[in-house]
Scaffold this active site. Structure first.
Site, PDB file in Angstrom:
ATOM      1  N   ALA A  65      43.196  44.906  38.525  1.00  0.00           N
ATOM      2  CA  ALA A  65      44.285  43.965  38.271  1.00  0.00           C
ATOM      3  C   ALA A  65      45.618  44.683  38.429  1.00  0.00           C
ATOM      4  CB  ALA A  65      44.157  43.396  36.865  1.00  0.00           C
ATOM      5  N   GLY A 108      39.077  44.447  37.945  1.00  0.00           N
ATOM      6  CA  GLY A 108      39.023  43.085  38.462  1.00  0.00           C
ATOM      7  C   GLY A 108      38.435  43.005  39.853  1.00  0.00           C
ATOM      8  N   GLU A 111      34.775  42.925  39.338  1.00  0.00           N
ATOM      9  CA  GLU A 111      34.446  41.610  38.790  1.00  0.00           C
ATOM     10  C   GLU A 111      34.520  40.534  39.867  1.00  0.00           C
ATOM     11  OE1 GLU A 111      35.890  41.948  34.169  1.00  0.00           O
ATOM     12  OE2 GLU A 111      37.431  42.075  35.726  1.00  0.00           O
ATOM     13  N   GLU A 131      38.622  49.834  32.688  1.00  0.00           N
ATOM     14  CA  GLU A 131      39.637  49.291  31.783  1.00  0.00           C
ATOM     15  C   GLU A 131      39.758  50.099  30.487  1.00  0.00           C
ATOM     16  OE1 GLU A 131      38.174  45.695  34.195  1.00  0.00           O
ATOM     17  OE2 GLU A 131      37.317  47.531  33.339  1.00  0.00           O
TER      18      GLU A 131
END
Length: 257
Positions: A65, A108, A111, A131
């Site tokens: 992200a 992300g 993911e 993360e």
């Protein structure tokens, strides 16, 4: 579109979506995810598209992200932004969705790849949920989809230590479908997509829906759902064409109807 590139007819019945923030290693900001959500919705309603490939570039599928967008936010800010709601459209995509991954697929990015139905990886691909290293945890399905894909012990190690795994490890763990040389990963993704695109689009969508249901329910309910979709396939012209072609020993001509 600013943050993604779209080629609607990369090959027959195949649309290619390319994440396009190369200077940021395709970090997933809100604008990119909004564009991706809108593009997937449009492709889902495009009868000329049967399979969608999602990719980045050789260096990075997506390296996570965009931390700069989140660093100074409060919990209430994050709740109001509701950035993960855009991910729901990806999950709701009816057409088969293939991730073609090279380089980094982290946070992300990992993911996002796992939200797709299949992952074709180059030998340079690296997957991870790092993360924890910046004081948070996965929030777009990393603790859930990763655990279902590779098991509790390995998922715990990746999530709690931020460890990356190689493409070969991801293959052996069951996270990806195939690993190929970097110069071949897009070719392989198109090859798989072409194989799927040659099948009945109606049957492919019903089958995808049934496989996904296996991860969301217990066996008896899943079997009931599978049976319902099996019967529903007999309402399509594709079913008539497919079975008649089999009997006549010819190649079927599917129209997605």
């Amino acid at each position: 579109m600013k943050y993604i590139k779209l080629t609607e007819q990369y090959a027959k019945y195949i649309a290619l979506i390319e994440l396009n923030r190369p200077n940021e290693l395709n970090a997933l900001n809100l604008e990119l995810m909004t564009e991706l959500k809108q593009t997937l919705a449009e492709l889902d309603n495009n009868n000329d598209v049967r399979v969608i490939i999602l990719t980045g570039n050789e260096r990075a599928f997506a390296a996570g992200a965009d931390i700069k967008q989140m660093a100074n936010k409060s919990a209430i800010d994050m709740l109001k932004i509701d950035q993960f709601s855009t991910w729901d459209q990806i999950k709701k995509t009816k057409k088969p969705l293939i991730a073609a991954v090279s380089g980094f697929a982290l946070g992300g990015g990992c993911e996002l790849a796992m939200t797709c139905d299949m992952i074709i990886a180059s030998e340079t691909a690296q997957f991870g949920q790092p993360e924890i290293k910046i004081g948070v945890m996965p929030g777009a399905g990393g603790t859930q989809r990763l655990t279902r894909a590779i098991g509790k012990a390995r998922a715990m190690e990746m999530v709690l230590t931020g460890k990356f795994i190689s493409a070969d490890e991801a293959l052996s763990f069951g996270l990806v479908n195939k690993v190929v040389p970097v110069e071949m990963y897009m070719h392989e993704a198109v090859s798989v997509a072409s194989s799927i695109a040659s099948m009945s689009p109606v049957a492919a969508q019903l089958a995808k829906e049934a496989v996904n249901r296996a991860f969301e329910t217990h066996l008896e309910e899943g079997l009931h759902f599978e049976r319902k979709n099996f019967y529903l396939a007999f309402a399509s012209e594709d079913q008539t064409e497919g079975m008649q072609a089999f009997i006549e020993k010819r190649k079927p001509n599917y129209k997605g109807e």
